[in-house]
Design an enzyme around this catalytic site. Structure first.
Site, PDB file in Angstrom:
ATOM      1  N   ASN A 128      42.697  59.336  21.424  1.00 22.91           N
ATOM      2  CA  ASN A 128      42.576  60.120  20.192  1.00 22.91           C
ATOM      3  C   ASN A 128      42.759  59.232  18.964  1.00 22.91           C
ATOM      4  OD1 ASN A 128      42.355  62.191  21.975  1.00 22.91           O
ATOM      5  ND2 ASN A 128      44.450  62.915  21.716  1.00 22.91           N
ATOM      6  N   HIS A 154      40.859  53.871  21.037  1.00 26.17           N
ATOM      7  CA  HIS A 154      39.615  53.984  20.269  1.00 26.17           C
ATOM      8  C   HIS A 154      39.867  53.914  18.774  1.00 26.17           C
ATOM      9  CE1 HIS A 154      37.934  56.152  24.041  1.00 26.17           C
ATOM     10  NE2 HIS A 154      37.887  54.848  24.162  1.00 26.17           N
ATOM     11  N   CYS A 162      36.042  47.160   5.314  1.00 25.93           N
ATOM     12  CA  CYS A 162      34.687  46.776   4.930  1.00 25.93           C
ATOM     13  C   CYS A 162      34.208  45.728   5.927  1.00 25.93           C
ATOM     14  CB  CYS A 162      34.641  46.245   3.496  1.00 25.93           C
ATOM     15  SG  CYS A 162      35.004  44.486   3.360  1.00 25.93           S
ATOM     16  N   CYS A 224      35.969  43.340  -2.351  1.00 25.04           N
ATOM     17  CA  CYS A 224      34.723  42.583  -2.450  1.00 25.04           C
ATOM     18  C   CYS A 224      34.274  42.489  -3.904  1.00 25.04           C
ATOM     19  CB  CYS A 224      33.630  43.222  -1.589  1.00 25.04           C
ATOM     20  SG  CYS A 224      33.780  42.849   0.177  1.00 25.04           S
ATOM     21  N   SER A 312      48.647  71.266  28.851  1.00 22.84           N
ATOM     22  CA  SER A 312      49.840  70.438  28.995  1.00 22.84           C
ATOM     23  C   SER A 312      51.070  70.933  28.247  1.00 22.84           C
ATOM     24  CB  SER A 312      49.505  69.017  28.558  1.00 22.84           C
ATOM     25  OG  SER A 312      48.883  69.012  27.297  1.00 22.84           O
TER      26      SER A 312
HETATM   27 ZN   LIG Z   1      35.479  44.040   1.193  1.00 18.83          ZN
END
Ligand SMILES: [Zn+2]
Length: 358
Positions: A128, A154, A162, A224, A312
């Site tokens: 999850n 996951h 980014c 950035c 559960s």
């Molecule tokens: Zn960046």
């Protein structure tokens, strides 16, 4: 003891292993009582009672057959096409995030957290990305302790990065999305004000039909921009379909299984190979495996696996209570964990989402 193996036949019929609750509890107490440290593997089924919907229902079918998740290659494509996919993803995620952010651990999360705090469960591996296992344990453990014991196989919705590796907290990124999309912010505020909850998929995506995504603005990465670049290829730290999990995550997931003497699998169909192979790994190492899930799983029929159909929450609480016994009275954290946890399953309706501003 072997429990009869359920059948999944080609026409999709499935015979569940249904036991009275007391028997399910007893089987789990027998399985866990002999353990010196169990690994727990969880999936979407564990979060349903927190209001987060599972991908698949009791019979293993997708609950929303029209759900088409965006693929990794689509999301990180640097061209025009990728920009389109990112608009779609981030708009849906923008609306889908608040309910996941605000979701609370349910009795499964709190029982597992109690089992971890009481040293029954040595490692937790979860598929999850909703952060609810972490949320259950955080009031009692510091962040690094939690990180050392919980592996988010996951990834997590709570970080965004980014393509050049700058990382953002999801709440901060949510603010960036709001700033870039004032009309959608108004719409989201209206949803929240009127208590309308978008139908959220487990990865924080919402079902949104008939909406033009083109107007949505995916902001540039702030870091950035500081470096003099524009870059709007941003992705949540969630493993997408078509993406491989990182090497260190894979290695650690195997190690977590190896470090424990048995494996308890809860609330997952094991449809994803990264999870299924951990069950196979445990079986190959002759470690006992117990699966508690409502409906068929990919591990059904593997030799040596005990399987019971069931939910559960209350079962796990009772199992942990039985095994930890008088420790619960001595440790207020255990008592608090075992007497908390919400129960608010998501609504069954399919079309509960207005169509957006304009
Ligand atoms: Zn960046």
């Amino acid at each position: 003891m072997r429990i009869s193996i359920p059948n999944i036949t080609s026409n999709g019929t499935y015979t569940p292993v249904l036991l009275p609750v007391t028997q399910t509890i007893q089987r789990l107490v027998d399985f866990l009582g002999a353990s010196t440290g169990t690994a727990v593997l969880t999936g979407a089924g564990v979060s349903v009672a927190s209001g987060i919907r599972a991908y698949r229902g009791d019979h293993g079918r997708y609950i929303n057959p029209n759900y088409k998740p965006i693929l990794y290659q689509e999301l990180v494509d640097k061209g025009e096409k990728g920009a389109g996919f990112r608009k779609r993803y981030w708009l849906r995620s923008y609306l889908g995030y608040p309910p996941v952010r605000d979701a609370m651990p349910n009795t499964s999360h709190t029982a597992i957290a109690a089992g971890m705090h009481g040293s029954m469960f040595k490692r937790l591996i979860t598929q999850n990305v909703d952060g609810l296992h972490v949320k259950a344990l955080r009031p009692f453990w510091d962040a690094s302790n939690v990180r050392n014991h919980i592996l988010e196989l996951h990834g997590t919705l709570f970080r965004v990065h980014c393509q050049r590796g700058h990382v953002f907290d999801r709440d901060e990124f949510q603010g960036m999305l709001s700033e870039s999309n004032p009309e959608w912010k108004q719409f989201a505020d209206e949803l929240e004000r009127t208590g309308q909850k978008p139908r959220t998929n487990p990865d924080g995506d919402v079902a949104l039909d008939g909406v033009a995504y083109d107007e949505f603005v995916v902001p540039n990465c702030r870091e950035c921009l500081v470096e003099g670049r524009t870059n709007s290829v941003l992705k949540p730290d969630v493993v997408f379909f078509g993406e491989s999990i990182k090497g260190w995550v894979k290695d650690r997931s195997f190690r977590d299984v190896e470090d424990c003497d048995r494996l308890l699998v809860i609330g997952t169909t094991l449809a994803t190979y990264s999870a299924f192979r951990l069950v196979k790994h445990a079986v190959e190492l002759n470690k006992p495996v117990f699966v508690l899930n409502m409906g068929p799983t990919r591990a059904d029929g593997l030799p040596g696996i005990q399987k019971v159909d069931g939910l559960s929450g209350s079962v796990l609480s009772e199992v942990v209570r039985t095994i930890l016994g008088s420790d619960i009275i001595r440790d207020p954290a255990l008592n608090t964990l075992l007497s908390s946890g919400v129960t608010c399953p998501p609504p069954d309706d399919v079309h509960d989402m207005p169509k957006g501003p304009g």
